[in-house]
Write a protein that holds these residues in place. Structure first.
Motif, PDB file in Angstrom:
ATOM      1  N   GLY A 100       8.349   0.815 -61.478  1.00 37.49           N
ATOM      2  CA  GLY A 100       7.433  -0.063 -60.764  1.00 37.49           C
ATOM      3  C   GLY A 100       6.735  -1.040 -61.684  1.00 37.49           C
ATOM      4  O   GLY A 100       6.613  -2.236 -61.372  1.00 37.49           O
ATOM      5  N   GLY A 101       6.273  -0.553 -62.835  1.00 32.77           N
ATOM      6  CA  GLY A 101       5.559  -1.405 -63.779  1.00 32.77           C
ATOM      7  C   GLY A 101       6.440  -2.472 -64.392  1.00 32.77           C
ATOM      8  O   GLY A 101       6.031  -3.628 -64.548  1.00 32.77           O
ATOM      9  N   SER A 152      -5.144   4.070 -61.584  1.00 31.64           N
ATOM     10  CA  SER A 152      -4.109   5.086 -61.419  1.00 31.64           C
ATOM     11  C   SER A 152      -3.321   4.840 -60.139  1.00 31.64           C
ATOM     12  O   SER A 152      -3.903   4.651 -59.074  1.00 31.64           O
ATOM     13  CB  SER A 152      -4.722   6.488 -61.367  1.00 31.64           C
ATOM     14  OG  SER A 152      -3.700   7.435 -61.049  1.00 31.64           O
ATOM     15  N   PRO A 153      -1.991   4.884 -60.228  1.00 30.94           N
ATOM     16  CA  PRO A 153      -1.182   4.768 -59.024  1.00 30.94           C
ATOM     17  C   PRO A 153      -1.069   6.084 -58.265  1.00 30.94           C
ATOM     18  O   PRO A 153      -0.618   6.087 -57.119  1.00 30.94           O
ATOM     19  CB  PRO A 153       0.200   4.374 -59.551  1.00 30.94           C
ATOM     20  CG  PRO A 153       0.063   4.193 -61.024  1.00 30.94           C
ATOM     21  CD  PRO A 153      -1.171   4.912 -61.438  1.00 30.94           C
ATOM     22  N   ALA A 154      -1.471   7.211 -58.896  1.00 30.97           N
ATOM     23  CA  ALA A 154      -1.021   8.500 -58.370  1.00 30.97           C
ATOM     24  C   ALA A 154      -1.999   9.666 -58.476  1.00 30.97           C
ATOM     25  O   ALA A 154      -1.752  10.706 -57.871  1.00 30.97           O
ATOM     26  CB  ALA A 154       0.271   8.905 -59.096  1.00 30.97           C
ATOM     27  N   SER A 155      -3.091   9.548 -59.214  1.00 33.41           N
ATOM     28  CA  SER A 155      -3.987  10.694 -59.423  1.00 33.41           C
ATOM     29  C   SER A 155      -4.901  10.863 -58.209  1.00 33.41           C
ATOM     30  O   SER A 155      -5.746  10.004 -57.944  1.00 33.41           O
ATOM     31  CB  SER A 155      -4.816  10.494 -60.691  1.00 33.41           C
ATOM     32  OG  SER A 155      -3.985  10.523 -61.823  1.00 33.41           O
ATOM     33  N   LEU A 192       6.231   1.790 -55.912  1.00 33.81           N
ATOM     34  CA  LEU A 192       5.516   0.644 -55.348  1.00 33.81           C
ATOM     35  C   LEU A 192       4.020   0.735 -55.586  1.00 33.81           C
ATOM     36  O   LEU A 192       3.337  -0.298 -55.657  1.00 33.81           O
ATOM     37  CB  LEU A 192       5.823   0.528 -53.852  1.00 33.81           C
ATOM     38  CG  LEU A 192       7.281   0.156 -53.522  1.00 33.81           C
ATOM     39  CD1 LEU A 192       7.529   0.199 -52.028  1.00 33.81           C
ATOM     40  CD2 LEU A 192       7.651  -1.216 -54.082  1.00 33.81           C
ATOM     41  N   TYR A 193       3.479   1.935 -55.744  1.00 36.26           N
ATOM     42  CA  TYR A 193       2.054   2.075 -56.055  1.00 36.26           C
ATOM     43  C   TYR A 193       1.752   1.524 -57.457  1.00 36.26           C
ATOM     44  O   TYR A 193       0.702   0.917 -57.682  1.00 36.26           O
ATOM     45  CB  TYR A 193       1.621   3.538 -55.924  1.00 36.26           C
ATOM     46  CG  TYR A 193       1.421   3.934 -54.484  1.00 36.26           C
ATOM     47  CD1 TYR A 193       0.158   3.889 -53.900  1.00 36.26           C
ATOM     48  CD2 TYR A 193       2.497   4.315 -53.694  1.00 36.26           C
ATOM     49  CE1 TYR A 193      -0.027   4.209 -52.562  1.00 36.26           C
ATOM     50  CE2 TYR A 193       2.336   4.637 -52.355  1.00 36.26           C
ATOM     51  CZ  TYR A 193       1.068   4.587 -51.795  1.00 36.26           C
ATOM     52  OH  TYR A 193       0.891   4.883 -50.463  1.00 36.26           O
ATOM     53  N   ILE A 198       1.915  -2.375 -51.085  1.00 38.54           N
ATOM     54  CA  ILE A 198       1.517  -1.189 -50.316  1.00 38.54           C
ATOM     55  C   ILE A 198       0.543  -1.557 -49.200  1.00 38.54           C
ATOM     56  O   ILE A 198       0.019  -0.685 -48.508  1.00 38.54           O
ATOM     57  CB  ILE A 198       0.920  -0.081 -51.217  1.00 38.54           C
ATOM     58  CG1 ILE A 198      -0.333  -0.563 -51.949  1.00 38.54           C
ATOM     59  CG2 ILE A 198       1.960   0.431 -52.197  1.00 38.54           C
ATOM     60  CD1 ILE A 198      -1.068   0.535 -52.713  1.00 38.54           C
ATOM     61  N   GLY A 199       0.313  -2.850 -49.012  1.00 29.74           N
ATOM     62  CA  GLY A 199      -0.577  -3.322 -47.957  1.00 29.74           C
ATOM     63  C   GLY A 199      -1.812  -4.008 -48.518  1.00 29.74           C
ATOM     64  O   GLY A 199      -2.002  -4.093 -49.730  1.00 29.74           O
ATOM     65  N   LYS A 200      -2.654  -4.491 -47.606  1.00 26.88           N
ATOM     66  CA  LYS A 200      -3.918  -5.099 -47.993  1.00 26.88           C
ATOM     67  C   LYS A 200      -4.987  -4.019 -48.101  1.00 26.88           C
ATOM     68  O   LYS A 200      -5.056  -3.117 -47.268  1.00 26.88           O
ATOM     69  CB  LYS A 200      -4.341  -6.154 -46.970  1.00 26.88           C
ATOM     70  CG  LYS A 200      -3.424  -7.371 -46.934  1.00 26.88           C
ATOM     71  CD  LYS A 200      -3.927  -8.412 -45.955  1.00 26.88           C
ATOM     72  CE  LYS A 200      -3.023  -9.644 -45.963  1.00 26.88           C
ATOM     73  NZ  LYS A 200      -3.506 -10.683 -45.034  1.00 26.88           N
TER      74      LYS A 200
END
Length: 378
Positions: free
Chosen positions: A50-51, A123-126, A303-304, A340-342
Motif C-alpha cells: 500500500g505504501g 497507524s493503518p492497523a493498530s 488500502l488503509y 477507504i472513503g471520506k
C-alpha cells in the motif's frame, strides 16, 4: 544514552527502499513500519504494498509541495522493543511521517518516541483503544477502527446469532488479542449472554492440544479468539483433528489470505470482523485495478496504508508545510478524501469511518454477511 542504544539496535531492523531517489533537499523522507519479517509478515507485506503504490502515485503527480517522497521501510517484527528501536532510527533519519505500526503492542510504545520527536504517526492497523485513549501526543493518529467498536459488533453478533451455543473466549495475551477478546466479551455479556470458558494461550506456540481438549471436555460450540491468524489457523486445524466442528470467530487479524493457507478446508465457516471492504468502495476502483494489474490483491490493510499517506499529503498541502505542528493543525481540521472513503479525525485521532461488519471465510475467500453485503454498513 537510551536513544543512542536504540539507534544502534535499530540499524539491524531497518530495510531502506529508495522510492524517491534520496537526493537530499529535493525529497521528503517518510516511512512504513510494520512486521516485515516474523510470523505476521503477511501484514507487513500488505502495508509495504500500500505504501509503495501511494508513494509512486504521489511522486508521479508531482510529490508533496514540490518535493518527491523518499520512502523507507522499517521492520519491527511486531516486537515492542524492536518497535521502539526502529522508531528511534526513524527519528535519527529525520522522517516526517511514519505510516505504522501494525501490532498495537508495537504502536503504543513507539508512539511515545514519535510524540517526543515531533514526528507524525498514522497507524493503518493498530486497533487497541489505548493507542488513542492514552494518546502519547497530538501527532498520533490512526485510519482504522478501534477494538471497542469491533468488539461491540462481534459481541452483539455472538449474543444474537449464536446465543444458544456454548461459547469460549481465548486470547493470546497481547495488547491486541486480550484487548479485543475482553471488549467482545463485555459486549456479549451486556447483550445477555455469558461465556462458558475463558482461556489464554501463548502466541508463537505450535501445539494447542491441551486447549482443544479443554474445549472438547466443556462441549464448546463457538470459540471467540483474540489474536492473530497464525495461532487461529493452528487452533482450527487441531480442533478438526480432534473431531471438533467448533466455529471460530476472530477479529481483523484474520483478514489475510495466509489464514486460509494455514487452515485449508478446516477454515470453512470461520467468522471475523473487519471494516466494510474498502476494495468495494467506488472511490478505490481505479487504484484497486492497478494493484490487481500488478499481481497484488489489495486485501486487509493495503488500502488503509495507502489512505494514511493520502491523508498526510492532503494535510501537508493544506498546511503548506511538512512540519509536525502545521501538519497536526491540518489533520485536525480537514475532511480527507481517500480510497477507504471520506473521513475526519476526532479529538483523539480516530477516524469517523463506517462501523465494523461480520465476514465468513468459505472456499478460500471471505464475504461480508452482517450487515448483508448488498447493504451499506452503518
Amino acid at each position: 544514552m537510551q536513544r543512542i542504544a536504540g539507534l544502534l539496535i535499530a540499524l539491524a531492523a531497518i530495510i531502506l527502499t529508495g522510492c524517491g531517489g534520496g537526493d537530499g533537499d529535493n525529497t521528503t523522507p517518510i516511512a512504513i513500519v510494520g512486521p516485515i519479517t516474523g510470523q505476521y509478515a503477511s501484514f507487513g507485506a500488505q502495508m509495504k504494498n500500500g505504501g509503495e503504490m501511494a508513494v509512486a502515485d504521489i511522486n508521479e503527480a508531482g510529490g508533496v509541495l514540490g518535493k518527491k517522497l523518499d520512502l523507507s521501510t522499517g521492520d519491527d517484527a511486531c516486537d515492542p522493543k524492536q518497535a521502539v528501536a526502529v522508531a528511534n532510527q526513524m527519528t535519527g533519519a529525520g522522517v516526517k511521517l511514519v505510516a505504522g505500526h501494525y501490532c498495537s503492542g508495537s504502536s503504543i510504545p513507539a508512539s511515545k518516541v514519535y510524540a517526543e520527536s515531533d514526528m507524525v504517526q498514522i497507524s493503518p492497523a493498530s486497533t487497541n483503544p489505548t493507542f488513542t485513549d492514552d494518546r502519547a501526543g497530538p501527532n498520533i493518529y490512526r485510519v482504522c477502527g478501534r477494538d471497542d467498536q469491533q468488539g461491540g459488533v462481534a459481541g452483539k453478533y455472538l449474543a444474537s446469532h449464536l446465543g444458544d451455543k456454548k461459547i469460549a473466549f481465548v486470547h493470546d495475551k497481547t495488547a491486541y488479542g486480550k484487548g479485543l477478546a475482553d471488549e467482545t466479551k463485555k459486549a456479549m455479556n451486556a447483550a445477555g449472554k455469558q461465556e462458558d470458558l475463558y482461556e489464554a494461550i501463548t502466541a508463537g506456540e505450535k501445539d494447542y492440544s491441551a486447549l482443544v481438549s479443554k474445549l472438547k471436555q466443556a462441549g464448546i460450540d463457538v470459540v471467540y479468539f483474540g489474536g492473530y491468524h497464525t495461532e487461529a489457523g493452528l487452533i482450527i486445524r487441531q480442533m478438526r483433528d480432534q473431531g471438533l466442528q467448533t466455529i471460530l470467530m476472530g477479529g481483523d487479524a484474520l483478514i489475510t489470505q495466509e489464514f486460509w493457507s494455514i487452515t485449508g478446508d478446516a477454515g470453512e465457516g470461520t467468522l471475523m470482523t473487519f471494516s466494510p471492504d474498502p476494495r468495494k468502495n467506488p472511490a478505490a476502483a481505479e487504484v484497486v485495478k492497478r494493484f490487481k494489474d500488478k499481481g497484488v490483491e489489495p486485501e486487509g490493510y493495503v488500502l488503509y496504508t495507502y489512505a494514511a499517506l493520502q491523508a498526510w499529503k492532503q494535510a501537508a498541502e493544506k498546511a503548506k508545510s511538512v512540519e509536525m505542528a502545521e501538519i497536526v493543525k491540518a489533520l485536525n481540521d480537514t475532511e480527507f478524501d481517500t480510497v477507504i472513503g471520506k473521513f475526519k479525525f476526532n479529538e483523539k485521532g480516530d477516524p469517523n469511518l463506517p462501523p465494523y461488519a461480520v465476514y465468513r471465510w468459505s472456499k478460500g475467500t471471505y464475504e461480508q454477511i452482517d450487515p448483508p453485503a448488498e447493504q451499506p454498513a452503518g
